[in-house]
Design an enzyme around this catalytic site. Structure first.
Site, PDB file in Angstrom:
ATOM      1  N   HIS A   1      -0.329  59.573  46.152  1.00  0.00           N
ATOM      2  CA  HIS A   1      -0.235  59.522  47.610  1.00  0.00           C
ATOM      3  C   HIS A   1      -0.499  60.915  48.167  1.00  0.00           C
ATOM      4  O   HIS A   1      -0.333  61.908  47.482  1.00  0.00           O
ATOM      5  CB  HIS A   1       1.123  58.994  48.069  1.00  0.00           C
ATOM      6  CG  HIS A   1       2.289  59.745  47.522  1.00  0.00           C
ATOM      7  ND1 HIS A   1       2.748  59.577  46.228  1.00  0.00           N
ATOM      8  CD2 HIS A   1       3.097  60.679  48.086  1.00  0.00           C
ATOM      9  CE1 HIS A   1       3.787  60.367  46.021  1.00  0.00           C
ATOM     10  NE2 HIS A   1       4.013  61.055  47.134  1.00  0.00           N
ATOM     11  N   ILE A   2      -0.930  60.943  49.413  1.00  0.00           N
ATOM     12  CA  ILE A   2      -1.267  62.198  50.090  1.00  0.00           C
ATOM     13  C   ILE A   2      -0.257  62.432  51.206  1.00  0.00           C
ATOM     14  O   ILE A   2       0.018  61.532  52.008  1.00  0.00           O
ATOM     15  CB  ILE A   2      -2.695  62.165  50.667  1.00  0.00           C
ATOM     16  CG1 ILE A   2      -3.712  61.972  49.542  1.00  0.00           C
ATOM     17  CG2 ILE A   2      -2.991  63.440  51.459  1.00  0.00           C
ATOM     18  CD1 ILE A   2      -5.146  61.819  50.020  1.00  0.00           C
TER      19      ILE A   2
END
Length: 171
Positions: A124-125
């Site tokens: 995830h960012i």
């Protein structure tokens, strides 16, 4: 001189979550399946990824973009998934600019436990809005981050801006 205390009672659920992570289902897999987007702080869903607010933010408006598919490394994503994730990062920046007027952003990924990934199995960012002067002594001296707005208030504001952005793009 007496010891001063700053009560940060909202941190206990996070501490318990970290303590019980072993064997627990991945939040990036579980929450989108529940279809309780406001409760789960999911702001937006696309074909292969989604935008979710961080329940334990570094700063107000801290968002994350994750693919629906449970993958641990960037190179496991398809080209279409990478494009979709990056489009949602771009949308995240747009809505944060419009809703919160930050001076800048920290955008990045923690891949693997050694890199600080809290959920190391699901890439995830993070998109963290930053303001000049938003850093202070509290995290350094008090090991406490002051978040100045309730998550639901931030969610409602970002959702309103996002819905307007989507409506403008369709017209």
């Amino acid at each position: 001189m007496s010891l001063r205390r700053l009560w940060a009672i909202w941190r206990m659920p996070y501490i318990k979550l970290l303590a019980s992570e072993g064997g627990k289902e991945c939040i990036f897999c579980k929450l989108p399946r529940e279809n309780r987007d406001r409760e789960n702080l999911i702001l937006y869903r696309s074909s292969s990824s989604f935008i979710i607010m961080n329940k334990y933010p570094y700063n107000p408006g801290h968002l994350m973009v994750a693919p629906y598919r449970h993958v641990a490394n960037l190179d496991e994503l398809s080209d279409d998934e990478i494009i979709d994730v990056m489009n949602l990062v771009r949308i995240s920046v747009r809505i944060l600019k419009e809703a919160m007027s930050p001076d800048g952003f920290n955008i990045g990924m923690n891949v693997g436990k050694a890199a600080g990934a809290g959920f190391e199995g699901h890439i995830h960012i993070h998109i963290v809005p930053r303001w000049i002067g938003d850093a202070n002594f509290m995290p350094i001296l008090g090991n406490t981050k002051v978040i100045s707005e309730a998550l639901t208030n931030t969610y409602d504001e970002l959702k309103k801006v996002l819905d307007n952005l989507v409506a403008r793009s369709k017209s």
